[in-house]
Enzyme design. Structure first.
Site, PDB file in Angstrom:
ATOM      1  CB  THR A  16      -0.793  12.152   3.898  1.00  0.00           C
ATOM      2  OG1 THR A  16       0.336  11.189   3.979  1.00  0.00           O
ATOM      3  CG2 THR A  16      -0.215  13.597   3.586  1.00  0.00           C
ATOM      4  CG  HIS A  67       4.577   6.390   6.501  1.00  0.00           C
ATOM      5  ND1 HIS A  67       3.932   7.231   7.378  1.00  0.00           N
ATOM      6  CD2 HIS A  67       5.841   6.835   6.739  1.00  0.00           C
ATOM      7  CE1 HIS A  67       4.436   7.936   8.288  1.00  0.00           C
ATOM      8  NE2 HIS A  67       5.859   7.662   7.950  1.00  0.00           N
ATOM      9  CB  THR A  68       5.166   2.427   1.110  1.00  0.00           C
ATOM     10  OG1 THR A  68       5.408   3.494   0.019  1.00  0.00           O
ATOM     11  CG2 THR A  68       5.085   0.881   0.366  1.00  0.00           C
ATOM     12  CB  SER A  86      -6.486   2.565  -6.049  1.00  0.00           C
ATOM     13  OG  SER A  86      -5.127   3.134  -5.388  1.00  0.00           O
ATOM     14  CG  ASP A  87      -5.802   5.181  -0.580  1.00  0.00           C
ATOM     15  OD1 ASP A  87      -6.673   5.700  -1.724  1.00  0.00           O
ATOM     16  OD2 ASP A  87      -5.493   5.793   0.220  1.00  0.00           O
ATOM     17  CG  ASP A 108      -1.445   1.207   1.406  1.00  0.00           C
ATOM     18  OD1 ASP A 108      -1.921   2.014   0.429  1.00  0.00           O
ATOM     19  OD2 ASP A 108      -2.115   1.621   2.694  1.00  0.00           O
TER      20      ASP A 108
END
EC number: 2.7.1.33
Length: 260
Positions: A134, A11-12, A110-111, A6
């Site tokens: 965020t 952040h990932t 998309s998230d 994600d």
């Protein structure tokens, strides 16, 4: 094992699934300057240090990204370094099973669709998903499982950064619960304003969304997720459940929908 990725603005988050269970996870900074090769080095380093992967290979990858430049490099990374692994990227044309009832469905990240799918599967509709990233995102899902609308507010961390930048005598503080709401020093005053201020914001927005989503607002399940959720969950009266891996779970569901 399935690797779910994600990619958010800040952040990932990466999660490793064995069946339906997240057995390993990592959080790294999202850097739009990283190339496909650099991403591969970071990814292989994380996977290589995990004792859970000794002798076991990743046999599937699924990812979503809110950062177009990173999505392009992720796509190239999958092609070059994991070409023999089935990879599903959440983008137009991918089956999600979530109808989007927005003026322009292409505007929806998309998230958010991934989160909606996971929430529907786990808790049913109607529901409101509060994602503390965020931005603080509020997503509304109908009783029929349709994505029907959203609210977007500034996130906790960027609000803190803006406050510290604008106030000459203010500075960034550790985001923890203060001793009391009525603070006795500047640090705790900032902590109280952040923690209780955002909790009040969540309760106020959720209350209004629930009133529009259902005849009985008590029928609406409120699900919290995102890296900053633990700061607010215990203080917001409206949140019913905290699911830190909501997006990863949604990605796993989408992978299963789009692979044999």
């Amino acid at each position: 094992m399935l690797l779910a990725i994600d990619v958010g603005n800040t952040h990932t988050v990466l999660g490793l699934f064995e069946g339906e269970e997240v057995i390993e996870h990592w959080r790294i900074a999202t850097d739009a300057r990283r190339t496909a090769d650099e991403i591969a080095v970071v990814l292989q380093g994380l996977l290589g240090q995990s004792p859970l992967l000794k002798g076991t290979d990743v046999d599937g990858i699924v990812l979503c990204s809110t950062v177009p430049s990173v999505l392009n490099e992720m796509r190239e990374m999958c092609r070059r370094y994991y070409g023999d692994v089935t990879a599903v990227i959440v983008e137009p044309g991918i089956r999600t099973g979530v109808p989007v009832r927005m003026d322009n469905p292409k505007e929806v990240g998309s998230d958010r669709i991934v989160n909606a799918l996971a929430a529907i599967q786990l808790y049913g509709g109607p529901c409101v998903i509060v994602d503390f990233g965020t931005a603080t995102s509020f997503d509304a899902v109908s009783a029929k499982g349709e994505y029907v609308g959203a609210v977007t507010a500034p996130g906790i961390e960027i609000s803190v950064d803006a406050l510290a930048a604008a106030g000459a005598q203010l500075h960034k503080v550790e985001l923890i619960r203060p001793r009391s709401v009525i603070a006795k020093n500047t640090v705790e005053a900032l902590q109280a304003g952040i923690i209780y201020g955002f909790a009040g914001q969540v309760d106020g927005i959720v209350e209004r969304m629930a009133a529009e989503l259902a005849d009985d607002p008590d029928d609406v399940t409120v699900v919290a997720t995102g890296s900053a959720a633990p700061l607010v969950v215990s203080e917001a009266r409206s949140i019913d459940v905290h699911e830190p891996w909501l997006t990863l779970i949604g990605l796993r569901l989408i992978y299963n929908r789009n692979t044999p």
